[in-house]
Design an enzyme around this catalytic site. Structure first.
Site, short mmCIF file in Angstrom:
data_model
loop_
_atom_site.label_atom_id
_atom_site.label_comp_id
_atom_site.label_asym_id
_atom_site.label_seq_id
_atom_site.Cartn_x
_atom_site.Cartn_y
_atom_site.Cartn_z
CB CYS A 1 47.41 37.16 30.98
SG CYS A 1 46.28 37.73 29.47
CB CYS B 1 46.58 37.34 41.70
SG CYS B 1 45.60 38.56 41.94
CB CYS C 1 49.55 37.23 38.66
SG CYS C 1 50.14 38.66 37.77
CD GLU D 1 58.15 42.39 31.54
OE1 GLU D 1 59.16 42.18 32.27
OE2 GLU D 1 57.23 41.92 31.34
CB CYS E 1 50.94 44.01 40.89
SG CYS E 1 49.26 44.18 41.17
CB CYS F 1 49.36 44.00 26.50
SG CYS F 1 48.92 43.47 28.23
N1 SAH Z 1 45.27 43.83 37.74
C1 SAH Z 1 44.38 43.64 36.79
C2 SAH Z 1 45.20 43.68 35.27
C3 SAH Z 1 46.31 42.86 35.15
S1 SAH Z 1 46.32 41.02 34.91
C4 SAH Z 1 43.49 42.67 36.91
O1 SAH Z 1 43.76 41.55 37.89
O2 SAH Z 1 42.66 42.38 35.97
C5 SAH Z 1 45.28 41.03 33.22
C6 SAH Z 1 44.63 39.50 33.55
O3 SAH Z 1 45.61 38.44 33.33
C7 SAH Z 1 43.89 39.37 34.72
O4 SAH Z 1 42.68 38.79 34.27
C8 SAH Z 1 44.97 38.32 35.14
O5 SAH Z 1 44.33 37.71 36.35
C9 SAH Z 1 45.27 37.43 34.13
N2 SAH Z 1 46.46 36.67 34.54
C10 SAH Z 1 47.31 36.89 35.58
N3 SAH Z 1 48.05 35.90 35.38
C11 SAH Z 1 47.77 34.84 34.65
C12 SAH Z 1 48.45 33.57 34.22
N4 SAH Z 1 49.24 33.02 34.99
N5 SAH Z 1 47.72 33.15 33.24
C13 SAH Z 1 46.66 33.70 32.79
N6 SAH Z 1 46.13 34.75 32.90
C14 SAH Z 1 46.80 35.49 33.98
#
Ligand code: SAH
Length: 351
Positions: free
Chosen positions: A337, A116, A119, A92, A112, A105
């Protein structure tokens, strides 16, 4: 680089070597370079300035472009693309308009491994790294579809860019030097991997230019206990170590670091947590980007009210922390995000 390595991502000297190896005069490399990066061709047979017989023989040479299998437009105007790669996998990418600017983006991995809790990408696990051409292609695809030059790139799609650092740096070199996107418009976002932020700092250069893109670190918590709960890898990488690497990064590169902080209602959005965060970042050349959480199916996290978000931001400002709020624009298309996922069944996609 083997013969099967796609051409996208190669520099002009590398294309010269390739053209000469094909038994052609080296000036053809300049033409190839222009058609690859300015006209963003998908097949070498499109290069009408090449002699016909050679063109036909080049049809099967991989350029490295993907196929758009779906595009969904969100109410804010962002467009999420599902792109099919050469092996059938789907990634994506999102195009995000903002005034005259167009941000892409991009994903750096398929899936991944970081898992987290908030996410969507992490829920499907890790499948593979993306190659440089697969990252560059996402930018060209958006640029082509919008008929507009891309001004900004954020590595905030699927994946953890620092776990695929060589490919990410190779892609940035090409995007910057061959496609002409300023490094200052590029942000790489990481959850933090021990030793890797320092390794990035020590790289110092991207191709033959100094490193000038922005590093964003997904901190998301004002203390170790909350970070451990949200980010499994945090348990093996104390916040103090992460911040020390960030300080070293600032010192070595002379560049500021952005800290991303997802706001989850009732969990890390209280004013006293803003103060704790400010303490943590005291004396740091940094900037905090607050991201009100975007909902995903698997977990119950809620986005705080606007009043709470504003109060958190104000509490940080009172402690003289530079802060901005990122209200995601991709919500309506599941393109915000943390909403990008790799585990969709390709069988359900339009062909
Ligand atoms: N792996 C990298 C980049 C991918 S995510 C990282 O962790 O930074 C890009 C951003 O979106 C990160 O700050 C991540 O924590 C955030 N993100 C992930 N899930 C999210 C959600 N459900 N709502 C808002 N931001 C989120």
């Amino acid at each position: 680089m083997t013969d099967a390595t796609p051409l996208l991502g190669r520099s002009l000297p590398e294309l010269q070597d390739w053209v000469v190896a094909q038994g052609q005069p080296s000036y053809r490399a300049k033409q190839l370079y222009q058609w690859l990066y300015e006209r963003s061709i998908h097949n070498l047979a499109e290069i009408s300035v090449f002699p016909k017989a050679w063109r036909q023989s080049l049809q099967a040479v991989p350029v490295g472009r993907s196929q758009i299998v779906d595009r969904s437009v969100s109410p804010s105007g962002s467009i999420k693309y599902l792109l099919r790669l050469h092996d059938g996998e789907i990634i994506e990418a999102v195009g995000i308009p903002s005034g005259d600017r167009l941000t892409v983006c991009v994903s750096s991995q398929l899936g991944c491994a970081m898992a987290c809790d908030f996410c969507a990408t992490g829920k499907g696990g890790f499948r593979r790294h993306l190659a440089p051409h697969e990252i560059i292609d996402q930018v060209l695809t958006v640029q082509e579809d919008w008929q507009q030059r891309v001004s900004n790139i954020v590595f905030m799609g699927m994946g953890e860019p620092l776990l695929n650092l060589d490919a990410v740096l190779a892609a940035i070199r090409c995007l910057n030097q061959d496609i002409g996107i300023g490094q200052r418009g590029i942000t790489v976002s990481t959850v933090g991997i021990p030793g890797h932020i320092r390794r990035l700092a020590e790289t110092k250069r991207v191709g033959d230019r100094p490193l000038q893109f922005t590093l964003a670190v997904s901190l998301h918590a004002p203390n170790q206990a909350i970070r451990d709960r949200l980010i499994p890898s945090s348990r093996h990488y104390p916040i103090t170590d992460l911040l020390q690497e960030c300080r070293d990064y600032v010192q070595i590169t002379g560049r500021r670091v952005t800290f991303e902080y997802i706001l989850l209602a009732g969990l890390n959005d209280q004013p006293e947590q803003a103060e704790q965060l400010a303490q943590l970042l005291r004396g740091f050349q940094s900037h905090v980007n607050l991201i009100p959480c975007n909902p995903i199916d698997e977990v119950e996290y809620q986005r705080p009210s606007k009043a709470r978000v504003d109060a958190f931001a104000d509490a940080l400002r009172q402690q003289r922390v530079a802060v901005t709020v990122r209200w995601s624009k991709g919500l309506g298309a599941d393109a915000a995000c943390g909403q990008l996922r790799a585990n969709r069944s390709t069988a359900t996609l339009p062909a």
